[in-house]
Design a protein around this motif. Sequence first.
Motif, PDB file in Angstrom:
ATOM      1  N   LEU A 112       0.843  -1.245   0.187  1.00  0.00           N
ATOM      2  CA  LEU A 112      -0.486   0.079  -0.870  1.00  0.00           C
ATOM      3  C   LEU A 112       0.638   0.758  -0.282  1.00  0.00           C
ATOM      4  N   LEU A 113       0.477   2.221  -0.712  1.00  0.00           N
ATOM      5  CA  LEU A 113       1.448   3.551  -1.097  1.00  0.00           C
ATOM      6  C   LEU A 113       0.733   4.023   0.128  1.00  0.00           C
ATOM      7  N   VAL A 114       1.740   4.739   0.991  1.00  0.00           N
ATOM      8  CA  VAL A 114       1.686   5.591   2.051  1.00  0.00           C
ATOM      9  C   VAL A 114       2.493   7.315   2.391  1.00  0.00           C
ATOM     10  N   ARG A 115       1.346   7.933   2.533  1.00  0.00           N
ATOM     11  CA  ARG A 115       2.443   9.033   2.940  1.00  0.00           C
ATOM     12  C   ARG A 115       3.431   9.211   3.907  1.00  0.00           C
ATOM     13  N   GLN A 116       4.081  10.108   4.360  1.00  0.00           N
ATOM     14  CA  GLN A 116       4.643  10.467   4.956  1.00  0.00           C
ATOM     15  C   GLN A 116       4.269   9.899   7.085  1.00  0.00           C
ATOM     16  N   CYS A 131       6.893   3.034   2.364  1.00  0.00           N
ATOM     17  CA  CYS A 131       6.961   4.430   3.124  1.00  0.00           C
ATOM     18  C   CYS A 131       7.579   5.114   1.866  1.00  0.00           C
ATOM     19  N   PRO A 132       7.891   6.461   1.771  1.00  0.00           N
ATOM     20  CA  PRO A 132       9.254   6.455   1.906  1.00  0.00           C
ATOM     21  C   PRO A 132      10.099   7.000   2.769  1.00  0.00           C
ATOM     22  N   TRP A 133      11.140   7.079   1.999  1.00  0.00           N
ATOM     23  CA  TRP A 133      12.730   6.823   2.962  1.00  0.00           C
ATOM     24  C   TRP A 133      13.469   8.639   1.830  1.00  0.00           C
ATOM     25  N   PRO A 134      12.812   9.678   2.240  1.00  0.00           N
ATOM     26  CA  PRO A 134      13.146  10.982   1.385  1.00  0.00           C
ATOM     27  C   PRO A 134      14.828  11.164   1.050  1.00  0.00           C
ATOM     28  N   PHE A 162      12.368   4.188  -0.646  1.00  0.00           N
ATOM     29  CA  PHE A 162      11.473   3.323   0.481  1.00  0.00           C
ATOM     30  C   PHE A 162      12.001   2.646   1.489  1.00  0.00           C
ATOM     31  N   VAL A 163      11.272   2.867   2.669  1.00  0.00           N
ATOM     32  CA  VAL A 163      11.338   2.436   4.360  1.00  0.00           C
ATOM     33  C   VAL A 163      11.589   0.952   3.516  1.00  0.00           C
ATOM     34  N   PRO A 164      12.689  -0.044   3.888  1.00  0.00           N
ATOM     35  CA  PRO A 164      12.601  -1.404   4.043  1.00  0.00           C
ATOM     36  C   PRO A 164      12.303  -1.892   5.405  1.00  0.00           C
TER      37      PRO A 164
END
Length: 442
Positions: A303-307, A326-329, A334-336
Amino acid sequence: MGTQAGNRPHRIVIVGGGAGGLELATRLGDTLGRRGKADVTLIDRNRTHIWKPKLHEIAVGSMDIGDHEVGYLAQAHWHRFHFRIGEMTGLDRAQRLVHVAPFIDAEGQEVTPARSFAYDTLIISVGSQSNDFGTPGVRENAMKLETPADARRFHVRMVNACVRAHAQGTPLRPEQLHVAIIGAGATGVELAAELHHTTREVVAYGLDRVDADKDIKLSVIEAAPRVLPALPERLSSSTEKLLRSLGVDVHTNAKVAEVLPGGVRLADGRMLPAELVVWAAGVKGPEFLTRLDGLETNRINQLLVRQTLQTTLDDNIFALGDCAACPWPEKNGFVPPRAQAAHQQASHLLKQIRRRLDGKPLQDYRYQDFGSLVSLGEFSTVGNMMGGLAKGDLFIEGRFAKLMYTSLYKMHELALHGWVKVALDTLARMITRRTEPHVKLH
């Protein structure tokens, strides 16, 4: 968000009782549930929880599952949340309903009917499963380590293979007592190292016609150029060296073309005979996530999630752990999918749900990379600490690394049970270990 229709408590539904989901349900129940501010419900298709990084230890018999299982019903009773058994099958975002399939027992009897649960806040934490990339023969001829049932099945087959080899009068077939592990990530290399130790323990209990050094053969197969491809090269090198010193055959740059009943065929034509094949390569989210009333997913069903960990299309639905992209800017990625990420996200969401009920804006989640640890059973533990927090990696191995690896599980236990119960359970396990075989034989 704090005021509900009819002044009822805020309804929080958590789907998935893995590391993140169960920690979050426990802590929400202890706080908001105990004070009557929220009605917390955990839904899972199983009755008990096992920390997933422990599955390889159950598979090889070095850990008794009965000593580490957490019963959802008892946990819910002690920590003021509800547990409902069943597998999520669908979602109605307009009505805010989670649809759950009937629960059918091992004898085919219906225990609970199809049901729907209403929510104000929904948190999806259903973890991940192996990704076989459509490789022929995997479903029919390979085992996976996704659930405690998978781990128990592998263990029984491993012990049976040793007993069968000891009892038969004819020479061993080419694939007998050979184990092929496809995937040299953490699960694959940890399984190989533990298997080297426990298979020798098993045959030591009277199976004297099996020569562990000559008859038992372990192979690890990895498509990437090195083992532990997601971790620093120094870790890969020391791990591969240790595996080879144990007699494990390590095949890198080796793509699997097909899994057969008696072994593995590689893309270059080589055949690796194996009685037991384990698929431990790649992860993806469960398929049903792609059918949740339009929620966005990526190519591996996450599932695509925002920060904020809210899904991209619905502020009332959150996702955490392996099933969330989950984004890992800081890394432009993305968070592993690691247990430490699920633990951090559960802690973050605990605070954010309190803010949500108070009508305050949500804060962004920031992943803190504390490095990686890989347990190589009785032989070693290797790792890099402070991976994303320091200018360089601090490489550790041996007793200190093993202590750090053990502490990760203890942190999970503490989040579920508190200091007193964890201390007493740990002491009980230490005493029991002195009076029982060090490997499970049944």
